[in-house]
Design an enzyme around this catalytic site. Sequence first.
Site, mmCIF file in Angstrom:
data_model
loop_
_atom_site.group_PDB
_atom_site.id
_atom_site.type_symbol
_atom_site.label_atom_id
_atom_site.label_comp_id
_atom_site.label_asym_id
_atom_site.label_seq_id
_atom_site.Cartn_x
_atom_site.Cartn_y
_atom_site.Cartn_z
ATOM 1 N N ASN A 148 3.780 -3.731 3.972
ATOM 2 C CA ASN A 148 3.195 -4.530 2.881
ATOM 3 C C ASN A 148 3.744 -4.035 1.542
ATOM 4 O OD1 ASN A 148 1.369 -2.393 1.799
ATOM 5 N ND2 ASN A 148 0.578 -2.518 3.886
ATOM 6 N N ASP A 157 -3.190 -3.554 9.293
ATOM 7 C CA ASP A 157 -4.335 -3.814 10.183
ATOM 8 C C ASP A 157 -3.879 -4.004 11.625
ATOM 9 O OD1 ASP A 157 -6.346 -3.655 8.264
ATOM 10 O OD2 ASP A 157 -5.875 -5.665 7.527
ATOM 11 N N LYS A 212 17.494 -2.467 19.586
ATOM 12 C CA LYS A 212 17.435 -3.529 18.570
ATOM 13 C C LYS A 212 17.325 -4.898 19.264
ATOM 14 C CE LYS A 212 20.141 -5.496 14.859
ATOM 15 N NZ LYS A 212 21.487 -5.653 14.347
ATOM 16 N N PRO A 225 -6.489 1.294 14.486
ATOM 17 C CA PRO A 225 -7.802 1.911 14.200
ATOM 18 C C PRO A 225 -8.081 1.867 12.701
ATOM 19 C CG PRO A 225 -6.168 3.589 14.746
ATOM 20 C CD PRO A 225 -5.509 2.268 14.984
ATOM 21 N N ASP A 226 -9.351 1.689 12.344
ATOM 22 C CA ASP A 226 -9.719 1.709 10.921
ATOM 23 C C ASP A 226 -9.991 3.156 10.524
ATOM 24 O OD1 ASP A 226 -11.249 1.627 8.455
ATOM 25 O OD2 ASP A 226 -11.200 -0.542 8.749
ATOM 26 N N ILE A 227 -9.082 3.714 9.722
ATOM 27 C CA ILE A 227 -9.147 5.138 9.374
ATOM 28 C C ILE A 227 -10.419 5.444 8.575
ATOM 29 C CG2 ILE A 227 -7.948 6.998 8.167
ATOM 30 C CD1 ILE A 227 -5.346 5.256 8.509
ATOM 31 N N PHE A 267 -11.073 1.393 -0.799
ATOM 32 C CA PHE A 267 -10.550 0.381 -1.707
ATOM 33 C C PHE A 267 -10.731 -0.975 -1.035
ATOM 34 C CE2 PHE A 267 -8.130 1.578 -5.577
ATOM 35 C CZ PHE A 267 -8.534 2.900 -5.618
ATOM 36 N N LYS A 299 -17.520 -4.531 2.614
ATOM 37 C CA LYS A 299 -16.820 -3.326 3.095
ATOM 38 C C LYS A 299 -17.689 -2.088 2.878
ATOM 39 C CE LYS A 299 -12.238 -5.164 3.093
ATOM 40 N NZ LYS A 299 -11.098 -5.656 2.402
HETATM 41 O O1 PMT Z 1 0.125 1.267 -3.970
HETATM 42 P P1 PMT Z 1 0.125 0.365 -5.193
HETATM 43 O O2 PMT Z 1 1.375 -0.468 -5.284
HETATM 44 O O3 PMT Z 1 -0.151 1.125 -6.457
HETATM 45 O O4 PMT Z 1 -1.073 -0.687 -5.005
HETATM 46 C C1 PMT Z 1 -2.398 -0.242 -4.985
HETATM 47 C C2 PMT Z 1 -3.229 -0.987 -3.938
HETATM 48 C C3 PMT Z 1 -3.365 -2.434 -4.334
HETATM 49 C C4 PMT Z 1 -2.584 -0.878 -2.554
HETATM 50 C C5 PMT Z 1 -4.623 -0.251 -3.902
HETATM 51 O O5 PMT Z 1 -5.226 -0.363 -5.154
HETATM 52 C C6 PMT Z 1 -5.527 -0.857 -2.821
HETATM 53 O O6 PMT Z 1 -6.189 -1.852 -3.009
HETATM 54 N N1 PMT Z 1 -5.543 -0.203 -1.638
HETATM 55 C C7 PMT Z 1 -6.268 -0.670 -0.447
HETATM 56 C C8 PMT Z 1 -5.425 -1.696 0.270
HETATM 57 C C9 PMT Z 1 -6.097 -2.229 1.520
HETATM 58 O O7 PMT Z 1 -5.565 -2.066 2.581
HETATM 59 O O8 PMT Z 1 -7.270 -2.781 1.343
HETATM 60 P P2 PMT Z 1 -8.156 -3.448 2.521
HETATM 61 O O9 PMT Z 1 -9.170 -4.240 1.781
HETATM 62 O O10 PMT Z 1 -7.283 -4.136 3.487
HETATM 63 O O11 PMT Z 1 -8.790 -2.202 3.255
HETATM 64 C C10 PMT Z 1 -10.074 -1.682 2.920
HETATM 65 C C11 PMT Z 1 -10.103 -0.176 2.990
HETATM 66 O O12 PMT Z 1 -9.952 0.261 4.339
HETATM 67 C C12 PMT Z 1 -8.997 0.521 2.214
HETATM 68 O O13 PMT Z 1 -9.569 1.662 1.622
HETATM 69 C C13 PMT Z 1 -7.983 0.929 3.275
HETATM 70 O O14 PMT Z 1 -7.287 2.118 2.915
HETATM 71 C C14 PMT Z 1 -8.882 1.163 4.470
HETATM 72 N N2 PMT Z 1 -8.261 0.890 5.777
HETATM 73 C C15 PMT Z 1 -7.827 -0.346 6.087
HETATM 74 C C16 PMT Z 1 -7.305 -0.584 7.345
HETATM 75 C C17 PMT Z 1 -7.194 0.484 8.268
HETATM 76 N N3 PMT Z 1 -6.679 0.289 9.477
HETATM 77 N N4 PMT Z 1 -7.608 1.699 7.922
HETATM 78 C C18 PMT Z 1 -8.140 1.932 6.697
HETATM 79 O O15 PMT Z 1 -8.499 3.076 6.375
#
Ligand code: PMT
Length: 401
Positions: free
Chosen positions: A211, A280, A290, A306-308, A324, A338
Amino acid sequence: MTKSQTKNILLGITGGIAAYKSAELTRLLIKQGYSVRVCMTQAATQFITPLTLQALSTHPVHLDLLDTQAESAMGHIELARWADHILIAPCTADFIAKMAHGFADDLLSTVCLASNAPVNIAPAMNQQMWKHPAVQNNVQTLIANGVNIFEPAAGEQACGDIGVGRMLEPSEIIDRLAITETHSRQLAGVKLLITAGATREAIDPVRYLTNRSSGKMGYAIAQAAQQMGAEVTLISGIGCLPKPSGLTRISVESANDMYQAVLKQAENCDIFIATAAVADYSPVQQNTHKIKKTANHLQLELQKNPDILATVSQQFPNIFTVGFAAETDNLIQYARQKLTNKKLDMVAANWVGKDKGFDQTENALEVLWKDGQCSLPTMPKQQLAKELLYLVEKNYRNKDK
Ligand code: PMT
């Protein structure tokens, strides 16, 4: 400040009319318990004599980069190492430009580059100069580099203009310094684990799913936390951002790698901030060769990673968890979901999409917790990281009350 807490401060003085206030500033710094050394640019010596500052600081004033006598006593590297704080007051437009572009053509600018002490500047200049985009761009660069700006005040100027550009009064600078000092110790003794950047999910040996995350937001938080005294471990997706000094970085590639690394470090942390944009889903099959361009259509089967963050909050209920939320719509609603679903202590929500969030130098956050919310408006990610950490620290300390 008691004797054992005495802090070394290097007062840099550059060439502006406000340099006359530096005498009073030196006096007040000493009264606050600082050990003060003064470094002046050549232009500054036109406005106030080194002798005055020497008498007030009780130490010889540092003036020249290439001074053999000074180098044998306390040279620029020793001076840079000696300083716990650097304060430049007044700081001219010219010196701001020098700092922003990494010039090292005099003693003060060289010391600024050679020191890892926090740098604070109190700009002073004509109001039209302060407004000029060139100056403002340089100020933004300094903020991005972690420099604290003690913004100038409005009022009548020595040149007769009225506007913003006057250096803060010495007593106001002392107050600002005290606030910065408090923040610099705010997370002392706290162990912080932070994820940053994008993960990569391999499809075959040469291709992957990822991403747009650059890691800038997470790295800014890691750096700010370290500056606030925390012991920081940064678990970073692959990227090209340099490692901020003074912290531990563990580089990982896939969501699964990040999951393993986080769980290993989590046992030893107080606060977990999940800034990473974790994939995700990842391909069910990773081809060892390849994939050849033969079929007209190609289907990739993906499986959930897995969701960390959710795992940490579930397995380590004592850790203060900050997630975030990156959303393209219903920002607050999805962020609150969330917060509840992943059982988090706080969520920092940001808009993402065209020119927002990902890979930008600036960002804005809506920060939510169980019974509160705070908007942090658009600002450089470095500054935003500090503002976020102030809120995190406050909620973290209040958690068990
Ligand atoms: O890195 P930059 O270019 O500076 O951009 C910053 C950012 C936009 C990436 C950052 O500010 C941000 O929003 N990060 C979270 C991105 C994200 O994956 O958001 P989400 O809404 O999909 O996930 C929710 C939360 O679960 C996040 O804290 C994520 O780290 C966590 N997560 C998600 C999926 C997963 N499998 N494991 C996780 O821990």
